[in-house]
Design a protein around this motif. Structure first.
Motif, short mmCIF file in Angstrom:
data_model
loop_
_atom_site.label_atom_id
_atom_site.label_comp_id
_atom_site.label_asym_id
_atom_site.label_seq_id
_atom_site.Cartn_x
_atom_site.Cartn_y
_atom_site.Cartn_z
N SER A 110 0.56 -1.39 -0.13
CA SER A 110 0.05 0.42 -0.07
C SER A 110 0.79 0.87 -0.02
CB SER A 110 -1.16 0.51 1.37
OG SER A 110 -0.54 0.32 2.47
N LEU A 111 1.93 0.96 0.58
CA LEU A 111 2.61 2.61 0.10
C LEU A 111 3.36 2.66 -0.41
CD1 LEU A 111 5.34 1.96 4.00
CD2 LEU A 111 3.39 4.03 3.38
N LEU A 112 3.98 1.58 -0.83
CA LEU A 112 4.66 1.30 -3.04
C LEU A 112 3.32 2.19 -3.33
CD1 LEU A 112 6.78 -1.19 -2.54
CD2 LEU A 112 7.77 0.84 -2.68
N LYS A 113 2.48 1.71 -3.60
CA LYS A 113 1.13 2.07 -4.13
C LYS A 113 0.83 3.93 -4.25
CE LYS A 113 -1.99 -0.18 -6.12
NZ LYS A 113 -3.86 -1.01 -6.59
N ASP A 114 0.70 4.38 -3.05
CA ASP A 114 0.52 5.37 -2.47
C ASP A 114 1.74 6.86 -3.79
OD1 ASP A 114 -1.73 4.99 -0.96
OD2 ASP A 114 -1.33 5.78 0.78
N ILE A 115 3.03 5.75 -2.69
CA ILE A 115 4.12 7.12 -4.08
C ILE A 115 3.80 7.02 -5.13
CG2 ILE A 115 6.61 6.68 -4.20
CD1 ILE A 115 7.13 5.51 -1.94
N GLN A 116 3.24 5.84 -6.20
CA GLN A 116 2.85 6.47 -7.64
C GLN A 116 2.10 7.42 -7.69
OE1 GLN A 116 2.34 2.55 -9.46
NE2 GLN A 116 3.29 1.60 -7.73
N TYR A 117 1.46 7.61 -6.77
CA TYR A 117 0.40 8.34 -6.88
C TYR A 117 0.26 9.86 -6.42
CZ TYR A 117 -2.22 4.18 -9.34
OH TYR A 117 -2.02 3.70 -9.70
N LEU A 118 1.27 9.96 -5.32
CA LEU A 118 1.36 11.51 -5.22
C LEU A 118 1.78 12.20 -5.52
CD1 LEU A 118 2.29 10.07 -1.18
CD2 LEU A 118 0.28 11.28 -1.88
N LYS A 119 1.88 13.51 -6.05
CA LYS A 119 2.25 14.50 -6.72
C LYS A 119 3.15 15.54 -5.85
CE LYS A 119 0.68 12.72 -10.22
NZ LYS A 119 1.33 12.04 -11.24
N LYS A 137 12.70 2.81 5.80
CA LYS A 137 12.76 2.72 7.56
C LYS A 137 11.47 1.29 7.74
CE LYS A 137 14.62 6.73 9.08
NZ LYS A 137 15.93 6.20 9.51
N TYR A 138 11.23 1.58 6.86
CA TYR A 138 10.40 -0.34 6.96
C TYR A 138 11.11 -1.27 6.91
CZ TYR A 138 6.18 -3.88 6.46
OH TYR A 138 5.89 -5.28 6.34
N LEU A 139 11.87 -0.87 5.41
CA LEU A 139 12.22 -1.68 4.51
C LEU A 139 13.67 -1.89 5.68
CD1 LEU A 139 12.37 -0.10 1.11
CD2 LEU A 139 11.57 -2.58 1.39
N LYS A 140 14.73 -1.31 5.88
CA LYS A 140 15.22 -1.75 6.86
C LYS A 140 15.30 -2.36 8.02
CE LYS A 140 20.36 0.70 7.51
NZ LYS A 140 20.85 1.93 7.71
N THR A 141 13.89 -1.86 8.39
CA THR A 141 13.78 -3.32 9.69
C THR A 141 13.51 -4.16 9.95
OG1 THR A 141 12.66 -1.10 11.01
CG2 THR A 141 12.51 -3.33 11.68
N PHE A 142 12.87 -4.79 8.44
CA PHE A 142 12.37 -6.18 8.32
C PHE A 142 13.05 -6.75 7.07
CE2 PHE A 142 9.20 -3.76 9.89
CZ PHE A 142 8.90 -4.66 11.44
N TYR A 143 13.62 -6.37 6.15
CA TYR A 143 14.41 -6.22 4.43
C TYR A 143 16.05 -7.33 5.09
CZ TYR A 143 9.70 -6.82 2.90
OH TYR A 143 8.64 -7.54 2.66
N LEU A 144 16.51 -7.67 4.59
CA LEU A 144 17.60 -8.52 4.81
C LEU A 144 18.51 -6.80 3.92
CD1 LEU A 144 18.17 -12.02 4.08
CD2 LEU A 144 18.48 -10.56 6.49
#
Length: 246
Positions: free
Chosen positions: A167-176, A190-197
């Protein structure tokens, strides 16, 4: 990793080149700069030549002083030769000319090869950080093209099972609005750094955007170049992450 060679005349070293160097380093760029990379007892010409050969990007501050000296001109000639004749031993992918109180015709008399390369013109009213951001924005975009990265739209589909990230990535696509997109990307990273290697390459891009977040946190608006660095760094990070939720 992606070293930037900075070519200049000594007359601009203190007023412009060193501040530009520090701005580039603050954005996690590795630089080659004569004052910090030539040591006592070394062969100056060979050390500079090696520095150019080991660099992927070449920033050149061209002034009347620059064009009056043989050594700086030789640096640019070497860079242009590598740029136009790629070899397996070296690769200068981009040249970034900055014209410092000099007109275009005077530069092109000496270096007609620069005619087709976009340049920045020095303006003493313009913060030096803006020059660094323009360079870094172009470097990140170049790495994105070189990497043949998937688009944000395509990447988003890889994260369908991680509903929050999806949902975060979808939002980024449409935010102007820049600030809305800025905040959304900040949460995403921040989320990626916490949960992805991660690995050192991914950390390299994280560090770029984290430095930029620190620098821009009190700003009411952000520049196009700042936004491009942040957004394209996110896309590179997402492409580099090996552990994906399918």
């Amino acid at each position: 990793m992606n070293k930037i060679f900075i070519s200049h005349s000594k007359e601009q070293k203190e007023t412009f080149v060193k501040p530009l160097l520090f701005e580039l380093k603050s954005l996690n760029m590795e630089t080659w700069f004569d004052k910090f990379n030539i040591f006592m007892g070394e062969d100056i010409f060979q050390t500079i030549h090696n520095g150019i050969m080991q660099s992927k990007y070449f920033v050149v501050v061209i002034s009347k002083d620059f064009l009056s000296k043989e050594w700086p001109k030789e640096e640019l000639k070497t860079a242009l030769k590598i740029y136009h004749h790629k070899s397996t031993n070296s690769e200068i992918r981009k040249i970034f000319p900055i014209y410092y109180d000099i007109n275009t015709n005077d530069v092109e008399k000496f270096f007609p090869e620069l005619k087709d390369i976009a340049y920045e013109r020095f303006d003493n009213q313009k913060p030096i950080a803006r020059y660094a951001e323009r360079i870094v924005s172009s470097i990140i975009y170049d790495q994105l093209q070189h990497f043949k990265a998937n688009t944000l739209e395509k990447i988003t589909e890889n994260y369908k099972k991680d509903t929050f990230l999806h949902s975060l990535l979808k939002d980024i696509q449409y935010l102007k609005n820049h600030l809305e997109k800025y905040l959304n990307i900040k949460i995403t990273l921040k989320y990626l750094k916490t949960f992805y290697l991660t690995n050192p390459v991914i950390d390299y891009y994280f560090n770029i955007v984290e430095q930029l977040f620190q620098y821009t946190k009190n700003q009411n608006s952000i520049t196009d170049d700042q936004m491009l660095i942040i957004e394209n760094s996110l896309v590179l990070i997402l492409n580099l992450i090996k552990t994906k939720v399918n």
